[in-house]
Write a protein that holds these residues in place. Structure first.
Motif, short mmCIF file in Angstrom:
data_model
loop_
_atom_site.label_atom_id
_atom_site.label_comp_id
_atom_site.label_asym_id
_atom_site.label_seq_id
_atom_site.Cartn_x
_atom_site.Cartn_y
_atom_site.Cartn_z
N GLU A 27 0.83 -1.21 0.00
CA GLU A 27 0.00 0.00 0.00
C GLU A 27 0.86 1.26 0.00
N LYS A 28 1.99 1.25 0.71
CA LYS A 28 2.90 2.40 0.72
C LYS A 28 3.50 2.64 -0.66
N ILE A 29 3.93 1.56 -1.31
CA ILE A 29 4.50 1.70 -2.65
C ILE A 29 3.45 2.25 -3.62
N MET A 30 2.23 1.75 -3.55
CA MET A 30 1.17 2.23 -4.44
C MET A 30 0.93 3.72 -4.23
N LEU A 31 0.90 4.15 -2.99
CA LEU A 31 0.68 5.56 -2.67
C LEU A 31 1.84 6.43 -3.15
N LYS A 32 3.06 5.99 -2.88
CA LYS A 32 4.23 6.77 -3.29
C LYS A 32 4.37 6.81 -4.81
N ALA A 33 4.06 5.69 -5.47
CA ALA A 33 4.16 5.64 -6.93
C ALA A 33 3.24 6.68 -7.56
N ARG A 34 2.04 6.82 -7.04
CA ARG A 34 1.10 7.81 -7.58
C ARG A 34 1.65 9.22 -7.49
N SER A 35 2.43 9.50 -6.45
CA SER A 35 2.97 10.85 -6.29
C SER A 35 4.23 11.08 -7.12
N ILE A 36 4.91 10.01 -7.52
CA ILE A 36 6.16 10.13 -8.27
C ILE A 36 5.93 10.13 -9.78
N ILE A 37 5.02 9.29 -10.25
CA ILE A 37 4.82 9.05 -11.68
C ILE A 37 4.26 10.28 -12.39
N ASP A 38 4.83 10.58 -13.54
CA ASP A 38 4.25 11.56 -14.47
C ASP A 38 3.55 10.74 -15.55
N GLU A 39 2.25 10.61 -15.45
CA GLU A 39 1.50 9.70 -16.32
C GLU A 39 1.51 10.12 -17.79
N LYS A 40 1.99 11.31 -18.10
CA LYS A 40 2.08 11.74 -19.49
C LYS A 40 3.29 11.14 -20.19
N CYS A 41 4.35 10.84 -19.44
CA CYS A 41 5.57 10.35 -20.10
C CYS A 41 6.16 9.10 -19.44
N ASP A 42 5.71 8.71 -18.27
CA ASP A 42 6.23 7.52 -17.57
C ASP A 42 5.27 6.35 -17.70
N LEU A 43 5.80 5.17 -17.50
CA LEU A 43 4.97 3.97 -17.47
C LEU A 43 5.46 3.09 -16.33
N LEU A 44 4.58 2.69 -15.46
CA LEU A 44 4.89 1.78 -14.37
C LEU A 44 3.82 0.71 -14.33
N ARG A 45 4.23 -0.54 -14.35
CA ARG A 45 3.30 -1.66 -14.18
C ARG A 45 3.69 -2.39 -12.92
N ILE A 46 2.71 -2.64 -12.07
CA ILE A 46 2.93 -3.39 -10.84
C ILE A 46 2.09 -4.65 -10.93
N TYR A 47 2.76 -5.80 -10.90
CA TYR A 47 2.09 -7.09 -10.98
C TYR A 47 2.00 -7.68 -9.59
N LYS A 48 0.82 -7.72 -9.04
CA LYS A 48 0.59 -8.33 -7.72
C LYS A 48 0.32 -9.81 -7.96
N LEU A 49 1.16 -10.67 -7.40
CA LEU A 49 1.11 -12.09 -7.70
C LEU A 49 0.61 -12.95 -6.55
N ALA A 50 0.14 -12.35 -5.48
CA ALA A 50 -0.37 -13.12 -4.33
C ALA A 50 -1.87 -12.91 -4.22
N GLY A 51 -2.55 -13.93 -3.68
CA GLY A 51 -4.00 -13.80 -3.53
C GLY A 51 -4.65 -13.64 -4.89
N ASN A 52 -5.51 -12.66 -5.03
CA ASN A 52 -6.09 -12.35 -6.33
C ASN A 52 -5.07 -11.55 -7.13
N THR A 53 -4.58 -12.13 -8.21
CA THR A 53 -3.58 -11.42 -9.00
C THR A 53 -4.21 -10.19 -9.63
N GLU A 54 -3.42 -9.14 -9.77
CA GLU A 54 -3.90 -7.93 -10.42
C GLU A 54 -2.71 -7.18 -10.99
#
Length: 72
Positions: A27-54
């Protein structure tokens, strides 16, 4: 972003990190990523592989729309 991710896991390729996280760390990484990423020029994919994958995408390239897709 690499400084953030290297604090939680290790680099497995130039732009790929592998992190084993608690729910709180995830949850901390997800929150920090939102504040760091510039969605106009950056791309970040986070693959959650435990429980329900997303896959969470930050940036302007969307997910594949095929339910039969397998990513290796």
């Amino acid at each position: 972003m690499s400084k953030l991710l290297s604090g939680y896991g290790h680099r497995v390729q130039r732009s790929a990190f592998e992190c084993v996280l608690t729910r709180s760390q995830y949850e901390k990484i997800m929150l920090k990523a939102r504040s760091i990423i510039d969605e106009k020029c950056d791309l970040l994919r986070i693959y959650k592989l435990a429980g329900n994958t997303e896959v969470t995408v930050f940036g302007n390239i969307g997910l594949l729309d095929d339910d039969d897709c397998i990513i290796i």
